[in-house]
Enzyme design. Structure first.
Site, PDB file in Angstrom:
ATOM      1  NE  ARG A   1      -3.715  -2.299   2.501  1.00 58.60           N
ATOM      2  CZ  ARG A   1      -3.492  -3.547   2.870  1.00 58.60           C
ATOM      3  NH1 ARG A   1      -2.291  -3.941   3.226  1.00 58.60           N
ATOM      4  NH2 ARG A   1      -4.478  -4.429   2.872  1.00 58.60           N
TER       5      ARG A   1
ATOM      6  CG  ASP B   1      -7.130  -4.685   7.775  1.00 61.66           C
ATOM      7  OD1 ASP B   1      -7.104  -5.093   6.599  1.00 61.66           O
ATOM      8  OD2 ASP B   1      -6.524  -3.663   8.155  1.00 61.66           O
TER       9      ASP B   1
ATOM     10  NE  ARG C   1      -9.651  -8.176   2.950  1.00 64.06           N
ATOM     11  CZ  ARG C   1      -9.141  -7.125   2.343  1.00 64.06           C
ATOM     12  NH1 ARG C   1      -8.191  -6.411   2.931  1.00 64.06           N
ATOM     13  NH2 ARG C   1      -9.557  -6.776   1.141  1.00 64.06           N
TER      14      ARG C   1
ATOM     15  CG  HIS D   1      -5.514  -0.575   5.873  1.00 64.26           C
ATOM     16  ND1 HIS D   1      -6.150  -1.775   6.080  1.00 64.26           N
ATOM     17  CD2 HIS D   1      -5.703  -0.289   4.557  1.00 64.26           C
ATOM     18  CE1 HIS D   1      -6.707  -2.187   4.948  1.00 64.26           C
ATOM     19  NE2 HIS D   1      -6.431  -1.299   4.007  1.00 64.26           N
TER      20      HIS D   1
HETATM   21  P1  NAI Z   1     -10.047   2.614  -9.381  1.00 63.84           P
HETATM   22  O1  NAI Z   1      -8.896   2.914 -10.272  1.00 63.84           O
HETATM   23  O2  NAI Z   1     -11.062   1.602  -9.812  1.00 63.84           O
HETATM   24  O3  NAI Z   1     -10.845   3.973  -9.061  1.00 63.84           O
HETATM   25  C1  NAI Z   1     -10.216   5.144  -8.663  1.00 63.84           C
HETATM   26  C2  NAI Z   1     -11.009   6.295  -9.278  1.00 63.84           C
HETATM   27  O4  NAI Z   1     -10.491   7.540  -8.764  1.00 63.84           O
HETATM   28  C3  NAI Z   1     -10.902   6.378 -10.811  1.00 63.84           C
HETATM   29  O5  NAI Z   1     -12.193   6.303 -11.387  1.00 63.84           O
HETATM   30  C4  NAI Z   1     -10.239   7.731 -11.048  1.00 63.84           C
HETATM   31  O6  NAI Z   1     -10.700   8.382 -12.208  1.00 63.84           O
HETATM   32  C5  NAI Z   1     -10.661   8.479  -9.795  1.00 63.84           C
HETATM   33  N1  NAI Z   1      -9.853   9.676  -9.520  1.00 63.84           N
HETATM   34  C6  NAI Z   1      -8.511   9.835  -9.630  1.00 63.84           C
HETATM   35  N2  NAI Z   1      -8.166  11.101  -9.305  1.00 63.84           N
HETATM   36  C7  NAI Z   1      -9.306  11.752  -8.985  1.00 63.84           C
HETATM   37  C8  NAI Z   1      -9.612  13.071  -8.561  1.00 63.84           C
HETATM   38  N3  NAI Z   1      -8.634  13.988  -8.406  1.00 63.84           N
HETATM   39  N4  NAI Z   1     -10.882  13.378  -8.314  1.00 63.84           N
HETATM   40  C9  NAI Z   1     -11.879  12.488  -8.473  1.00 63.84           C
HETATM   41  N5  NAI Z   1     -11.654  11.204  -8.863  1.00 63.84           N
HETATM   42  C10 NAI Z   1     -10.385  10.850  -9.123  1.00 63.84           C
HETATM   43  O7  NAI Z   1      -9.416   2.228  -7.967  1.00 63.84           O
HETATM   44  P2  NAI Z   1     -10.161   1.429  -6.793  1.00 63.84           P
HETATM   45  O8  NAI Z   1      -9.928  -0.016  -6.952  1.00 63.84           O
HETATM   46  O9  NAI Z   1     -11.547   1.940  -6.674  1.00 63.84           O
HETATM   47  O10 NAI Z   1      -9.294   1.904  -5.523  1.00 63.84           O
HETATM   48  C11 NAI Z   1      -9.360   3.242  -5.056  1.00 63.84           C
HETATM   49  C12 NAI Z   1      -8.440   3.419  -3.855  1.00 63.84           C
HETATM   50  O11 NAI Z   1      -8.961   2.701  -2.731  1.00 63.84           O
HETATM   51  C13 NAI Z   1      -7.002   2.887  -4.052  1.00 63.84           C
HETATM   52  O12 NAI Z   1      -6.061   3.785  -3.489  1.00 63.84           O
HETATM   53  C14 NAI Z   1      -7.020   1.573  -3.293  1.00 63.84           C
HETATM   54  O13 NAI Z   1      -5.727   1.176  -2.886  1.00 63.84           O
HETATM   55  C15 NAI Z   1      -7.901   1.963  -2.123  1.00 63.84           C
HETATM   56  N6  NAI Z   1      -8.448   0.849  -1.359  1.00 63.84           N
HETATM   57  C16 NAI Z   1      -8.530   1.011   0.000  1.00 63.84           C
HETATM   58  C17 NAI Z   1      -9.027   0.020   0.809  1.00 63.84           C
HETATM   59  C18 NAI Z   1      -9.086   0.222   2.282  1.00 63.84           C
HETATM   60  O14 NAI Z   1      -9.333  -0.742   3.031  1.00 63.84           O
HETATM   61  N7  NAI Z   1      -8.907   1.431   2.803  1.00 63.84           N
HETATM   62  C19 NAI Z   1      -9.502  -1.266   0.238  1.00 63.84           C
HETATM   63  C20 NAI Z   1      -9.402  -1.322  -1.198  1.00 63.84           C
HETATM   64  C21 NAI Z   1      -8.890  -0.298  -1.965  1.00 63.84           C
END
Ligand code: NAI
Length: 304
Positions: free
Chosen positions: A85, A145, A148, A172
């Site tokens: 991460r 977490d 899981r 995390h």
């Molecule tokens: P994704 O790539 O499917 O979606 C991310 C979206 O953010 C894209 O549609 C993109 O266009 C948009 N984006 C980028 N810059 C932007 C901005 N300035 N303003 C508005 N939108 C913007 O990625 P996904 O799979 O949805 O993951 C998103 C984040 O969540 C990642 O950093 C991932 O690591 C994190 N994540 C966190 C978890 C947690 O437990 N906290 C669990 C799973 C993912």
């Protein structure tokens, strides 16, 4: 209004979770033209198939977030196979920096729930840049977490998931801290039900499983969305449930000026209080390892 910034995999999964929980007035925001509008339509059709009356909109204009009660931030790059991460730190800091300024400008009274990784760091960045009170900026990591951990406890004991309470705190990331003494099956601590070897095996699976999902299908989707939905429900309904979340610490757990996963009471105003648990020596070591990792990440991040 509940705003979701980032209408990618996690953002749309969060929206889906909110709809099935009957939480209304959802706005999806993304920089990709058409994406949030398309997701809103598709999800609206899903709501119609359930017969659920919720309002759902998509936009590319940040001004539309005005009046948000909660802003969930899922925007940014996700991990690819083999990445930690923290590998996302520099790029996502820039994105979260930019988004946080917009939240402060257009939704200054909102609660900010961070999801973007590296989660604890992005929560810290959002807190510093918005300048909001610490109880209004926190992150979702421990809820996922813990789900899981619950999954693997259920698998190991053949016990119903509904009878299991599982708790994971700390970073995390690589130093997440599952707490077997504070995790129970029908009220009995895990430490009374499993050998320490079996507990360690379950803990290892919990730490590793997100990387496995990413290696198998490219990214996690449903479980994070559901975990965020649970937190938002606790906020909107002022349930005051105790949930693990990434919170700003100001002396709690002996830590200052850092965001990391701890149990906290969550209600309509955000964090009501942080629960301080008595950690065993080995648990304290893992928790502090996470603290050191995050301190190093803060020192490598230019927040001015
Ligand atoms: P994704 O790539 O499917 O979606 C991310 C979206 O953010 C894209 O549609 C993109 O266009 C948009 N984006 C980028 N810059 C932007 C901005 N300035 N303003 C508005 N939108 C913007 O990625 P996904 O799979 O949805 O993951 C998103 C984040 O969540 C990642 O950093 C991932 O690591 C994190 N994540 C966190 C978890 C947690 O437990 N906290 C669990 C799973 C993912």
């Amino acid at each position: 209004m509940i705003t979701i910034v980032g209408a990618g995999r996690i953002g749309s999964s969060v929206a889906s979770s909110l709809i099935t929980r009957g939480l209304d007035d959802i706005l999806l925001v993304d920089i990709i033209e058409g994406l949030p509008q398309g997701e809103a339509l598709d999800l609206g059709h899903m709501a119609a198939s359930y017969g659920i009356d919720v309002s759902l909109r998509g936009t590319n204009d940040f001004k539309d977030i005005e009046g948000s009660d909660i802003v969930v931030v899922t925007a940014g790059l996700p991990r690819r196979p083999g990445m930690t991460r923290l590998d996302l730190l520099q790029k996502n800091t820039r994105i979260i920096n930019d988004i946080s300024f917009k939240i402060a400008e257009y939704a200054p009274k909102s609660i900010v729930l961070m999801v973007t990784n590296p989660l604890d760091m992005m929560t810290y960045v959002a807190l510093k840049v918005t300048g909001f009170q610490t109880q209004r900026v926190f992150g979702m990591g421990g809820m996922l977490d813990s789900a899981r951990f619950r999954y693997f406890i259920s698998e190991a004991l053949g016990a119903s998931r509904s009878s299991i309470q599982a708790l994971v705190i700390g970073e995390h990331g690589e130093s997440m801290l599952p707490l077997p003494k504070h995790s129970t099956v029908s009220g009995k601590p895990l430490t009374e039900l499993m050998s320490s070897e079996d507990i360690n095996a379950v803990i290892e699976k919990t730490r590793k499983t997100a990387a496995d999902v990413i290696a198998l299908k490219g990214g996690t989707v449903y479980a994070p969305g559901s975990a965020v939905g649970e937190m938002i429900e606790s906020i909107m309904k002022d349930k005051k449930e105790v949930m693990p979340l990434s919170a700003y610490l100001n002396g709690e757990y002996g830590v200052k000026d850092l965001c990391i996963g701890v149990p906290a009471v969550l209600g309509r105003e955000g964090i009501k209080s942080i629960k301080e648990l008595q950690l065993e020596e080995d648990e304290e070591t893992v928790f502090m390892k996470g603290v050191e990792t995050l301190k190093k990440a803060v020192s490598e991040t230019n927040l001015d």
